[in-house]
Design a protein around this motif. Structure first.
Motif, mmCIF file in Angstrom:
data_model
loop_
_atom_site.group_PDB
_atom_site.id
_atom_site.type_symbol
_atom_site.label_atom_id
_atom_site.label_comp_id
_atom_site.label_asym_id
_atom_site.label_seq_id
_atom_site.Cartn_x
_atom_site.Cartn_y
_atom_site.Cartn_z
ATOM 1 N N PHE A 1 0.827 -1.210 0.000
ATOM 2 C CA PHE A 1 0.000 0.000 0.000
ATOM 3 C C PHE A 1 0.864 1.264 0.000
ATOM 4 C CE2 PHE A 1 -3.204 -3.001 1.710
ATOM 5 C CZ PHE A 1 -4.205 -2.735 0.798
ATOM 6 N N LYS A 2 2.041 1.198 0.597
ATOM 7 C CA LYS A 2 2.948 2.344 0.543
ATOM 8 C C LYS A 2 3.458 2.581 -0.875
ATOM 9 C CE LYS A 2 4.812 2.481 5.256
ATOM 10 N NZ LYS A 2 6.038 2.357 6.091
ATOM 11 N N GLU A 3 3.813 1.489 -1.555
ATOM 12 C CA GLU A 3 4.360 1.617 -2.898
ATOM 13 C C GLU A 3 3.299 2.057 -3.907
ATOM 14 O OE1 GLU A 3 7.378 1.461 -3.858
ATOM 15 O OE2 GLU A 3 8.371 0.651 -2.088
ATOM 16 N N ILE A 4 2.065 1.578 -3.716
ATOM 17 C CA ILE A 4 1.022 1.936 -4.676
ATOM 18 C C ILE A 4 0.640 3.397 -4.550
ATOM 19 C CG2 ILE A 4 -1.038 1.456 -3.286
ATOM 20 C CD1 ILE A 4 -2.233 0.093 -5.709
ATOM 21 N N ALA A 5 0.901 3.992 -3.391
ATOM 22 C CA ALA A 5 0.577 5.407 -3.198
ATOM 23 C C ALA A 5 1.631 6.320 -3.806
ATOM 24 C CB ALA A 5 0.429 5.709 -1.704
ATOM 25 N N LYS A 6 2.798 5.776 -4.133
ATOM 26 C CA LYS A 6 3.856 6.582 -4.717
ATOM 27 C C LYS A 6 3.581 6.826 -6.195
ATOM 28 C CE LYS A 6 7.447 4.902 -1.551
ATOM 29 N NZ LYS A 6 8.734 4.179 -1.454
ATOM 30 N N PRO A 7 4.048 7.927 -6.736
ATOM 31 C CA PRO A 7 3.793 8.227 -8.162
ATOM 32 C C PRO A 7 4.599 7.336 -9.095
ATOM 33 C CG PRO A 7 5.211 9.882 -7.185
ATOM 34 C CD PRO A 7 4.784 9.002 -6.058
ATOM 35 N N LYS A 8 4.340 7.540 -10.382
ATOM 36 C CA LYS A 8 4.986 6.807 -11.466
ATOM 37 C C LYS A 8 4.653 5.323 -11.383
ATOM 38 C CE LYS A 8 9.288 6.258 -14.050
ATOM 39 N NZ LYS A 8 10.761 6.426 -14.059
ATOM 40 N N GLN A 9 3.418 5.015 -11.750
ATOM 41 C CA GLN A 9 2.981 3.624 -11.772
ATOM 42 C C GLN A 9 3.452 2.939 -13.060
ATOM 43 O OE1 GLN A 9 1.570 2.405 -9.086
ATOM 44 N NE2 GLN A 9 1.473 4.411 -8.107
ATOM 45 N N GLU A 10 3.618 1.641 -12.968
ATOM 46 C CA GLU A 10 4.067 0.838 -14.113
ATOM 47 C C GLU A 10 2.845 0.351 -14.902
ATOM 48 O OE1 GLU A 10 7.108 0.555 -14.948
ATOM 49 O OE2 GLU A 10 8.185 1.198 -13.147
ATOM 50 N N TYR A 11 2.244 1.261 -15.672
ATOM 51 C CA TYR A 11 0.997 0.929 -16.365
ATOM 52 C C TYR A 11 1.195 -0.121 -17.447
ATOM 53 C CZ TYR A 11 -0.959 5.008 -14.009
ATOM 54 O OH TYR A 11 -1.388 5.890 -13.052
ATOM 55 N N ALA A 12 2.310 -0.070 -18.139
ATOM 56 C CA ALA A 12 2.555 -1.042 -19.209
ATOM 57 C C ALA A 12 2.656 -2.454 -18.641
ATOM 58 C CB ALA A 12 3.829 -0.677 -19.966
ATOM 59 N N GLU A 13 3.390 -2.606 -17.561
ATOM 60 C CA GLU A 13 3.515 -3.920 -16.934
ATOM 61 C C GLU A 13 2.201 -4.358 -16.313
ATOM 62 O OE1 GLU A 13 5.248 -7.478 -15.557
ATOM 63 O OE2 GLU A 13 5.738 -6.050 -17.151
ATOM 64 N N PHE A 14 1.429 -3.411 -15.789
ATOM 65 C CA PHE A 14 0.121 -3.734 -15.223
ATOM 66 C C PHE A 14 -0.809 -4.305 -16.293
ATOM 67 C CE2 PHE A 14 -4.254 -2.074 -14.703
ATOM 68 C CZ PHE A 14 -4.649 -2.871 -13.644
ATOM 69 N N LEU A 15 -0.852 -3.671 -17.470
ATOM 70 C CA LEU A 15 -1.687 -4.168 -18.566
ATOM 71 C C LEU A 15 -1.189 -5.527 -19.060
ATOM 72 C CD1 LEU A 15 -2.256 -0.876 -20.597
ATOM 73 C CD2 LEU A 15 -3.860 -2.034 -19.062
ATOM 74 N N ASN A 16 0.121 -5.702 -19.062
ATOM 75 C CA ASN A 16 0.683 -6.986 -19.466
ATOM 76 C C ASN A 16 0.259 -8.098 -18.506
ATOM 77 O OD1 ASN A 16 2.517 -8.763 -20.976
ATOM 78 N ND2 ASN A 16 3.806 -8.667 -19.154
ATOM 79 N N GLN A 17 0.261 -7.796 -17.216
ATOM 80 C CA GLN A 17 -0.160 -8.788 -16.224
ATOM 81 C C GLN A 17 -1.662 -9.045 -16.294
ATOM 82 O OE1 GLN A 17 1.821 -10.710 -14.432
ATOM 83 N NE2 GLN A 17 3.509 -9.679 -15.479
ATOM 84 N N CYS A 18 -2.441 -8.013 -16.611
ATOM 85 C CA CYS A 18 -3.876 -8.220 -16.804
ATOM 86 C C CYS A 18 -4.129 -9.194 -17.950
ATOM 87 C CB CYS A 18 -4.578 -6.888 -17.085
ATOM 88 S SG CYS A 18 -4.757 -5.824 -15.641
ATOM 89 N N PHE A 19 -3.319 -9.084 -18.991
ATOM 90 C CA PHE A 19 -3.444 -9.996 -20.126
ATOM 91 C C PHE A 19 -3.130 -11.426 -19.712
ATOM 92 C CE2 PHE A 19 -1.273 -12.300 -23.549
ATOM 93 C CZ PHE A 19 -2.271 -12.322 -24.510
ATOM 94 N N TRP A 20 -2.002 -11.618 -19.002
ATOM 95 C CA TRP A 20 -1.582 -12.970 -18.632
ATOM 96 C C TRP A 20 -2.469 -13.562 -17.546
ATOM 97 C CZ3 TRP A 20 1.370 -15.808 -21.535
ATOM 98 C CH2 TRP A 20 2.276 -15.191 -22.402
ATOM 99 N N ILE A 21 -2.882 -12.741 -16.599
ATOM 100 C CA ILE A 21 -3.705 -13.253 -15.501
ATOM 101 C C ILE A 21 -5.158 -13.423 -15.930
ATOM 102 C CG2 ILE A 21 -4.652 -12.665 -13.222
ATOM 103 C CD1 ILE A 21 -1.958 -11.405 -12.543
#
Length: 259
Positions: free
Chosen positions: A28-48
């Motif tokens: 929760f601390k890391e998710i509150a920090k800026p600069k999210q990894e949107y590309a990797e998040f979408l990639n994981q959404c695809f695989w998961i």
């Protein structure tokens, strides 16, 4: 020293609970920090998400079909065969489809994340990311946990729809229920108290599966044996958490009068 403190420090079970709690706090601390990894998040959404569609869909279809076929003789015995679509729909939407989908994802997604991150830990790829200035926790853990949290409700909703269709086919194997009558009875008995709690708890299922898989893999022990143990224990702990969360959700909905 306090005997309770000594017991907590020497108990592997309580120690691991504390480590998982600290791991979740860091998430929760890391998710509150800026600069999210949107590309990797979408990639994981695809695989998961996308890569699990066929498995979840086939399982949902079989669940609806088998539940309908096995429930019909009992209802016929009591002269309540007309209640078959209503009973099947409530059973599937409230409990069976979400929980079975979560258990499937605990086996597929939880073990996959645990093995993947465990392999990266063993081959020192995570250490290399830290040395290069990349935040491996945000890139590897946050993206996977968020993807699992978001995709499991989607997969559960898909399982609900396909399992109800399987129920329709099961009702017509030995009976004769029209398409319109079947879906009228299904939606006539369902209400928001059935659908919303079932949907909400799948977010917690996904979060638990993602956080346990990442924790086991991120802190995997050295060697190939450690990778295998991480994948195995991720499935076991995630499945246990699914049942615990489901029990809590049932108690809450009962207290709120939604059952």
């Amino acid at each position: 020293m306090n005997p309770l403190s000594t017991y907590i420090k020497e108990s592997p079970f309580l120690k691991e609970i504390g480590e998982i709690a600290l791991f979740t706090k860091r998430f929760f601390k890391e998710i509150a920090k800026p600069k999210q990894e949107y590309a990797e998040f979408l990639n994981q959404c695809f695989w998961i998400g996308y890569k699990s569609l066929i498995l979840v869909g086939v399982t949902g279809f079989i669940m609806g079909l088998v539940l309908t076929i096995q429930s019909r003789p009992t209802l016929v015995e009591f002269g309540a065969e007309s209640m078959l679509p209503s009973m099947v729909s409530v059973s599937l939407i409230r409990e069976i489809a979400p929980v079975i989908t979560a258990l499937i994802c605990a086996g597929k997604i939880g073990s996959g994340i645990g093995a993947e991150l465990g392999s990266m830990r063993v081959t020192e790829q995570i250490d290399a990311m830290e040395v290069s200035g990349t935040n491996p926790f945000k890139y590897l853990v946050v993206t996977r946990v968020m993807a699992a949290t978001l995709m499991l409700p989607v997969l559960s909703s898909l399982a609900n729809a396909i399992s109800l269709y399987g129920g329709y086919l099961g009702a017509n194997i030995r009976g004769n229920v029209s398409w319109n009558l079947y879906w009228f009875q299904v939606f006539n008995v369902l209400n928001y108290g059935d659908v919303l709690p079932s949907l909400i708890k799948t977010f917690f299922f996904g979060f638990a599966i993602g956080i346990i898989g990442c924790y086991k893999g991120y802190y995997s022990q050295k060697g190939t044996e450690g990778v295998g143990r991480s994948a195995t224990t991720a499935v076991i702990v995630a499945s246990l958490l699914v049942f615990i969360i489901d029990l809590i959700a049932v108690q809450i909905t009962d207290l709120l009068g939604l059952t």
